[in-house]
Design a protein around this motif. Sequence first.
Motif, PDB file in Angstrom:
ATOM      1  N   ARG A  29       0.819  -1.218   0.000  1.00  0.00           N
ATOM      2  CA  ARG A  29       0.000   0.000   0.000  1.00  0.00           C
ATOM      3  C   ARG A  29       0.850   1.264   0.000  1.00  0.00           C
ATOM      4  O   ARG A  29       0.341   2.358   0.181  1.00  0.00           O
ATOM      5  CB  ARG A  29      -0.935  -0.004   1.203  1.00  0.00           C
ATOM      6  N   GLY A  30       2.162   1.103  -0.187  1.00  0.00           N
ATOM      7  CA  GLY A  30       3.047   2.250  -0.324  1.00  0.00           C
ATOM      8  C   GLY A  30       3.685   2.745   0.954  1.00  0.00           C
ATOM      9  O   GLY A  30       4.355   3.775   0.950  1.00  0.00           O
ATOM     10  N   GLN A  31       3.501   2.011   2.049  1.00  0.00           N
ATOM     11  CA  GLN A  31       4.101   2.449   3.302  1.00  0.00           C
ATOM     12  C   GLN A  31       5.522   1.910   3.440  1.00  0.00           C
ATOM     13  O   GLN A  31       5.851   0.841   2.934  1.00  0.00           O
ATOM     14  CB  GLN A  31       3.262   1.987   4.490  1.00  0.00           C
ATOM     15  N   GLY A  78       5.865  10.442   5.708  1.00  0.00           N
ATOM     16  CA  GLY A  78       5.595  10.346   4.278  1.00  0.00           C
ATOM     17  C   GLY A  78       4.252   9.700   3.994  1.00  0.00           C
ATOM     18  O   GLY A  78       3.230  10.078   4.558  1.00  0.00           O
ATOM     19  N   ASP A  79       4.253   8.682   3.139  1.00  0.00           N
ATOM     20  CA  ASP A  79       3.028   7.969   2.768  1.00  0.00           C
ATOM     21  C   ASP A  79       2.653   6.897   3.772  1.00  0.00           C
ATOM     22  O   ASP A  79       1.753   6.098   3.527  1.00  0.00           O
ATOM     23  CB  ASP A  79       3.178   7.336   1.384  1.00  0.00           C
ATOM     24  N   ARG A 118      -2.278  10.941   9.230  1.00  0.00           N
ATOM     25  CA  ARG A 118      -1.035  10.305   8.781  1.00  0.00           C
ATOM     26  C   ARG A 118      -1.004   8.864   9.277  1.00  0.00           C
ATOM     27  O   ARG A 118      -1.635   8.527  10.266  1.00  0.00           O
ATOM     28  CB  ARG A 118       0.177  11.087   9.296  1.00  0.00           C
ATOM     29  N   GLN A 119      -0.250   8.033   8.587  1.00  0.00           N
ATOM     30  CA  GLN A 119      -0.151   6.620   8.922  1.00  0.00           C
ATOM     31  C   GLN A 119       1.170   6.327   9.614  1.00  0.00           C
ATOM     32  O   GLN A 119       2.221   6.342   8.988  1.00  0.00           O
ATOM     33  CB  GLN A 119      -0.248   5.765   7.659  1.00  0.00           C
TER      34      GLN A 119
END
Length: 133
Positions: A29-31, A78-79, A118-119
């Motif tokens: 998922r881009g993390q 970030g992501d 944010r994650q």
Amino acid sequence: MTSAGAAEYVRPFLEVVVLDAVAASLRARGQRVVRLDASGWTEDADLHRELAAALEFPAHYGANLDALNDSLGDLDVGDGLALAFIGYDGFATHCPRTARIALEIIAEHCAEAAVHGRQLSCLVQPPIAWAEA
């Protein structure tokens, strides 16, 4: 944050293979996933050295729990960022107070990140007791 409140943001895993599967899902998922093997950590300095290197804390990082709190507050997730600790029970056996407080600090930053959309997450294998040390 109390230990009970911190536990809400720290995802415990009995098996490394399950933690790794969740980490792979987060990566898909881009993390960014930072995997840290805490099984050989026997003193507080081990935690600080490994986290500082993995998260590229500034050279002036103070290598204590206050500095950890400050540096996590300045961290750009970030992501999305997941801190994945394996073998954390080994560290908790040697340094129970630091192991517990470090997870509480991380959990507080996870909660704060969530408030701001944010994650930031924390995965820990195996689960540790949250009893006061």
